[in-house]
Design a protein around this motif. Structure first.
Motif, short mmCIF file in Angstrom:
data_model
loop_
_atom_site.label_atom_id
_atom_site.label_comp_id
_atom_site.label_asym_id
_atom_site.label_seq_id
_atom_site.Cartn_x
_atom_site.Cartn_y
_atom_site.Cartn_z
N GLY A 167 40.21 41.19 50.04
CA GLY A 167 39.62 39.98 49.48
C GLY A 167 38.18 39.91 49.96
N ILE A 168 37.43 38.96 49.45
CA ILE A 168 36.02 38.85 49.87
C ILE A 168 35.64 37.38 49.92
N GLY A 169 34.56 37.08 50.63
CA GLY A 169 34.13 35.68 50.76
C GLY A 169 35.22 34.89 51.45
N ALA A 218 44.04 39.16 48.07
CA ALA A 218 43.67 37.74 48.21
C ALA A 218 42.49 37.44 47.30
N SER A 219 42.74 36.68 46.25
CA SER A 219 41.63 36.31 45.37
C SER A 219 42.03 35.05 44.60
N LYS A 220 41.27 34.00 44.83
CA LYS A 220 41.56 32.75 44.14
C LYS A 220 41.55 32.96 42.62
N THR A 221 40.50 33.62 42.15
CA THR A 221 40.34 33.79 40.70
C THR A 221 41.05 35.03 40.17
N PHE A 222 41.27 36.00 41.02
CA PHE A 222 41.78 37.33 40.67
C PHE A 222 40.90 38.01 39.62
N THR A 223 39.62 37.69 39.66
CA THR A 223 38.67 38.37 38.77
C THR A 223 37.51 38.95 39.57
N GLY A 281 38.82 25.07 47.68
CA GLY A 281 37.64 25.92 47.55
C GLY A 281 37.84 27.21 48.35
N GLY A 282 37.26 28.31 47.88
CA GLY A 282 37.44 29.59 48.57
C GLY A 282 37.11 29.51 50.05
N ARG A 283 35.99 28.89 50.38
CA ARG A 283 35.55 28.86 51.79
C ARG A 283 36.31 27.82 52.60
N ASP A 516 30.64 23.45 44.98
CA ASP A 516 30.48 24.48 43.95
C ASP A 516 29.61 25.59 44.54
N GLN A 517 29.37 26.65 43.79
CA GLN A 517 28.58 27.78 44.29
C GLN A 517 27.98 28.54 43.13
N TRP A 518 27.27 27.80 42.27
CA TRP A 518 26.71 28.45 41.07
C TRP A 518 25.70 29.52 41.44
N GLY A 523 23.61 37.12 40.22
CA GLY A 523 23.71 38.49 40.73
C GLY A 523 24.94 39.20 40.20
N LYS A 524 26.06 38.45 40.09
CA LYS A 524 27.31 39.06 39.59
C LYS A 524 27.12 39.53 38.15
N VAL A 525 26.48 38.69 37.32
CA VAL A 525 26.30 39.02 35.90
C VAL A 525 25.39 40.24 35.76
O1 F6P Z 1 31.12 34.83 45.01
C1 F6P Z 1 31.44 33.73 45.77
C2 F6P Z 1 32.90 33.44 45.75
O2 F6P Z 1 33.23 32.82 44.56
C3 F6P Z 1 33.31 32.62 46.94
O3 F6P Z 1 33.09 31.28 46.77
C4 F6P Z 1 34.72 33.01 47.11
O4 F6P Z 1 35.20 32.68 48.39
C5 F6P Z 1 34.63 34.49 46.88
O5 F6P Z 1 33.69 34.62 45.84
C6 F6P Z 1 35.91 35.17 46.50
O6 F6P Z 1 36.48 34.64 45.34
P1 F6P Z 1 37.97 34.94 44.94
O7 F6P Z 1 38.86 34.43 46.00
O8 F6P Z 1 38.16 34.26 43.63
O9 F6P Z 1 38.11 36.44 44.79
#
Ligand code: F6P
Length: 558
Positions: A167-169, A218-223, A281-283, A516-518, A523-525
């Motif tokens: 996972g990251i972040g 581990a990924s909230k969005t799984f994207t 929130g992720g963090r 939020d974290q716009w 950078g991702k795009v």
């Molecule tokens: O890029 C930032 C972020 O969206 C963080 O806020 C988040 O913790 C991290 O990426 C990982 O996101 P995810 O858990 O959806 O993979």
């Protein structure tokens, strides 16, 4: 109750709510600043010798000393009045009530629900979330017991020996920090892979046997591209090591996510998914299913203690008057330095090697939350927001960057965090002598930073006049000192919640959305586009980026 942002409302609303910097409470703090800006901590202690006995607070097991700050009781009163004027109590209440205070994503912010007792109720959109929270915690606990007890078997029937969290972040920093902090309580080997740099995966897989490895994706969005890339490569590694039978995947992969569809698309059985929700929130997610690797390491009881520690601070935030409210006071002291003194950074210096990753964890917590330049109304903020947060454990930092803190040209407010008794596997007298050294250094730094050493004191030591300026320490560098007896799961939870709420309160005063974290999106795009261009798609770049891209294409792995 609806949260009523003090900040200027959307232009269409036509209200005349002032910016926080236009309030009389802000002006009152500014006036006090003008009278105190040049007052040295030496003077403050001379005028008020007992301030150490008075300017401290406790929350849970944390003793928090704020006496070495450049302020008086009058300043604290004014800062608390500013917090009230900014609507901090309303914001706190709105958060606990599950109101959609993450306005740009129209979401509740309910990490506090993750550690709320089973017999409470928090209703979001007509649905009580507490039974869901405890159902997932129960599933996590049952799973953790099976893995830890050797009942959960891998593809060839052997028990799991190593857990690899990918996972990251927020899906990495919290669990990785907590696993390291609670090493003394851990009975399972966990590793953490976050960076898309293959070196991270490769180094962490070194020496592991696929047959006894469990991947926790581990990924909230799984994207998130880094996580999906690492998880896919881990799946290839597993399949190669286990003879290519895809039937091995459910025994070696579990997912922590809000996105069941994404998890299923990846090939993980959703029976092996531990859910959380968009209001985490992720963090702020280490107390959710994202903490599974921590639970696997320290066991369900330890994890419950961890959540209990957070709850202690949640209840303190919710129920304590502002003037005694430790996270509120720490937040407002941060505002004092950031906005009135203009200090740009904040150092977190744990005198605990187990807390080595705590500053990195706080960087995301604080900087992703409060690194904002527009208010809730989309208008530019009228004062500075979040500071740059950084730090390393003491005593190591003392031999690296403390020089700048002591004698550089930038004032760096610092948090010194001390653990009285480290849990180490050494004879008691050895452990004690190390602890004495460590805490003596923490105390020495707090004193040296506050009081420094004057030119007269240096001269009195007979130092050559040419060296007097070099050996003088200006002092007047403020510190908060936090002491706890032991780094238990509960104490770690308390520290986390303390800083979470500090961030919340500061964001409320600045009138920004801390949830939020716009700013991470652009950078991702662009990275996604450039990946396609590396493989031949047309692109349009500035000359610098075009040259660098070409250089990479010419030299890349074939
Ligand atoms: O890029 C930032 C972020 O969206 C963080 O806020 C988040 O913790 C991290 O990426 C990982 O996101 P995810 O858990 O959806 O993979």
């Amino acid at each position: 109750m609806r949260y009523n942002p003090h900040h200027r409302p959307p232009p269409t609303a036509g209200s005349t709510m002032p910016a926080i910097t236009d309030t009389t409470e802000w002006a009152a703090v500014a006036r006090l600043h003008a009278t105190l800006a040049d007052t040295h901590l030496r003077q403050l202690f001379a005028d008020d010798p007992d301030r150490g006995g008075r300017l401290h607070g406790t929350v849970g097991d944390l003793y928090v000393d704020v006496a070495k700050h450049r302020l008086t009781d009058e300043v604290l009163d004014a800062l608390v009045a500013l917090a009230a004027a900014a609507g901090v109590p309303e914001k706190v209440a709105a958060m606990f009530a599950g109101e959609p205070i993450n306005t740009t994503e129209d979401r509740a912010v309910l990490h506090t629900a993750l550690r709320a007792p089973r017999d409470t109720s928090i209703v979001v959109d007509g649905h009580d979330v507490i039974p869901d929270v405890h159902a997932v915690l129960d599933r996590m606990a049952a799973f953790a017991e099976r893995v830890r007890g050797g009942e959960w078997r891998g593809h060839d029937g052997r028990p799991i020996e190593t857990v690899v969290n990918i996972g990251i972040g927020g899906s990495d920093l919290g669990p990785a920090m907590a696993y390291r902090a609670l090493a003394a309580h851990a009975t399972m080997d966990c590793r953490f892979v976050s960076n898309v740099d293959a070196a991270d995966l490769s180094r962490n897989l070194a020496g592991l046997d696929p047959a006894t490895t469990l991947f926790v994706i581990a990924s909230k969005t799984f994207t998130t591209i880094e996580t999906i890339t690492n998880a896919s490569s881990a799946r290839d590694w597993l399949l190669e090591g286990l003879g290519g039978d895809r039937g091995a995947i459910p025994k070696h992969f579990v997912a922590l996510s809000t996105n069941a569809e994404g998890v299923a698309d990846f090939g993980i059985d959703t029976d092996n998914m531990f859910e959380f929700w968009d209001w985490v929130g992720g963090r702020y997610s280490v107390g959710s299913a994202i903490g599974l690797s921590v639970m696997l390491a320290i066991g369900p009881d330890g994890f419950r203690d961890f959540l209990g520690g957070m709850r202690t601070v949640d209840e303190h935030l919710r129920d304590t008057p502002l003037r005694e409210n430790v996270p509120v006071l720490l937040a407002m002291i941060g505002i004092w330095y950031r906005n009135f003194f203009g200090f740009p950074t904040h150092a977190v210096l744990p005198y605990s090697h187990d807390l080595a990753r705590f500053p990195a964890y706080l960087q995301q917590l604080d900087m992703e939350s409060n690194g904002k330049r527009v208010g809730l109304d989309g208008q530019p903020v009228t004062t500075d927001t979040g500071p740059i947060v950084w730090g390393e454990p003491g005593t190591n930092g003392q031999h690296a960057f403390y020089q700048l803190i002591h004698q550089g040209t930038t004032t760096v407010p610092c948090d010194l965090i001390g653990i009285v008794t480290p849990d180490v596997d050494l004879p008691a007298d050895t452990a004690r002598s190390h602890a004495d050294q460590l805490i003596a250094n923490l105390l020495a730094q707090g004193e040296a930073l506050a009081f420094g050493k004057t030119a007269e004191e240096v001269r009195a030591e007979g130092v050559d006049e040419a060296l007097v300026a070099h050996k003088t320490f200006p002092g007047n560098i403020p510190t908060t000192t936090i002491l706890a007896d032991r780094l238990t799961p509960s104490v770690l939870g308390q520290l986390i919640a303390l800083y979470e709420h500090r961030v919340l309160v500061q964001g409320a005063v600045w009138g920004i959305n801390s949830f939020d974290q716009w700013g991470v999106e652009l950078g991702k795009v662009l990275a996604k586009r450039i990946v396609a261009e590396i493989d031949g798609a047309d692109g349009d770049h500035d000359s610098s980026t075009a040259m660098l891209l070409q250089r990479y294409r010419d030299a890349r792995l074939q």
